[in-house]
Design an enzyme around this catalytic site. Structure first.
Site, PDB file in Angstrom:
ATOM      1  N   GLU A 114       0.891  -1.164   0.000  1.00  0.00           N
ATOM      2  CA  GLU A 114       0.000   0.000   0.000  1.00  0.00           C
ATOM      3  C   GLU A 114       0.927   1.210   0.000  1.00  0.00           C
ATOM      4  OE1 GLU A 114      -1.175   3.051   0.721  1.00  0.00           O
ATOM      5  OE2 GLU A 114      -2.246   2.707   2.611  1.00  0.00           O
ATOM      6  N   GLU A 123       4.474  11.826  -1.709  1.00  0.00           N
ATOM      7  CA  GLU A 123       5.075  11.115  -0.588  1.00  0.00           C
ATOM      8  C   GLU A 123       4.720   9.631  -0.577  1.00  0.00           C
ATOM      9  OE1 GLU A 123       4.757  12.916   3.232  1.00  0.00           O
ATOM     10  OE2 GLU A 123       5.592  14.807   2.562  1.00  0.00           O
TER      11      GLU A 123
END
Length: 343
Positions: A114, A123
């Site tokens: 994930e 990010e």
């Protein structure tokens, strides 16, 4: 934020609490993993950025013979506890390391991660996932997810700007204009209601996780002509993403952060315009949007939106806007279709 700061930020348990309470996120991964249990049974799995270990446990529950759970932050200690708590400490090996520094005794059949950030790339861990794929995944191995798509659409954001006319009897519109100016300098993470999307979404970027390279996601620029599906205040450009998982039996599972789907912790990302424009239904909305990796921090991207004059850019062949040239094209197409059906 350098690499050490990035990993230290994930030692904040509140971040993991938010992710673990994100039901659409968790359910999508679990369903995708369990739907592919036949592909996972007896296989080797690598979980990149394992966090608290929930995805590793899903894979072990689906029958994986071995799971390497790689986590760079000290949350790896919690992952070990969670994995033992669920009885999979013989199957799942937690490795406290950056994936770039990790050494595995074997190649793996599957990579699960994930890795997504706000508007997919901000990010996120995509570079690390690509590195892991190239170094550790067997030829023909599976990626969970295996593809991702970023979408954009013009929107209004009344929650940010339309409630300043009366604050206990005091008009604060001048303050709201300063707020808008400040917001236009950086993307805002907010929930955008589906009724506040002003046009059909356009694809900004599609990524095949099985083949994409780091260079291919360094940056891109697109130009769109959107057609307003309703009248409203054009106040910004809304971004969201979807991720699709591999499937061999059922319909592919998709994790969506779109405004019309259940809210996730990613919400949506809005690039606010310095001024709003009132648009009518079928009005063309032209804009150029670019994303470029920030030189000072490769985990971040700079976003730029340029408002364009719809009269000065080329429209798609089947543009449904109300400009005369597009109406004439539609009329010609309809005439041709009728003539063809009459033959």
């Amino acid at each position: 934020m350098d690499s050490s700061d990035y990993f230290e930020s994930y030692q904040d348990l509140s971040i993991h609490q938010i992710m673990l309470r994100d039901a659409p996120r968790n359910k999508a991964y679990k369903q995708a993993i369990f739907d592919n249990a036949d592909q996972i049974l007896g296989r080797r799995v690598l979980d990149v950025g394992a966090g608290t270990g929930i995805l590793s446990v899903f894979c072990a529950q689906a029958g994986a013979a071995k799971v390497y759970a790689v986590e760079a932050s000290n949350v790896s200690k919690i992952a070990r506890e969670v994995i033992k708590e669920n009885g999979f400490d013989k199957v799942i090996e937690v490795i406290n390391s950056r994936i770039e520094d990790t050494v595995l005794p074997e190649k793996v059949d599957i990579i699960v991660s994930e890795w997504m950030g706000f508007y997919l790339l901000h990010e996120g861990m995509l570079d690390s996932v690509i590195f892991a794929r190239d170094k550790f995944l067997k030829p023909g191995g599976l990626m969970f997810p295996e593809s991702a798509t970023i979408y954009s659409a013009p929107c209004c954001v009344p929650s940010m700007f339309d409630s300043w006319g009366n604050i206990e009897g005091v008009s604060m519109k001048s303050f709201s204009e300063k707020l808008r100016t400040e917001a236009s300098h950086k993307p805002s993470t907010v929930s955008v209601a589906k009724e506040h999307i002003l046009a059909d979404p356009e694809v900004l970027l599609w990524i095949d996780l099985r083949e994409v390279t780091q260079k291919e996601v360094d940056g891109f620029k697109v130009q769109h002509i959107a057609v307003a599906t309703k009248a409203g205040k054009y106040q910004g450009i809304c971004l969201w993403f979807t991720c699709t998982f591999p499937s061999f039996v059922t319909e592919p599972v998709t994790l969506s952060t779109a405004p019309e789907d259940p809210e996730t912790h990613w919400k949506q990302t809005t690039i606010v315009l310095p001024t709003e424009i009132q648009v009518e239904q079928k009005a063309p909305i032209a804009y150029e949007l670019s994303l470029a990796r920030a030189q000072e921090n490769p985990r971040r991207y700079n976003i730029e939106v340029t408002m364009l004059d719809p009269a000065e850019v080329e429209h798609p062949e089947y543009c449904a806007c109300h400009m005369t040239k597009c109406i004439l094209v539609w009329a010609m197409l309809e005439k041709y279709e009728k003539e063809s059906m009459g033959k």
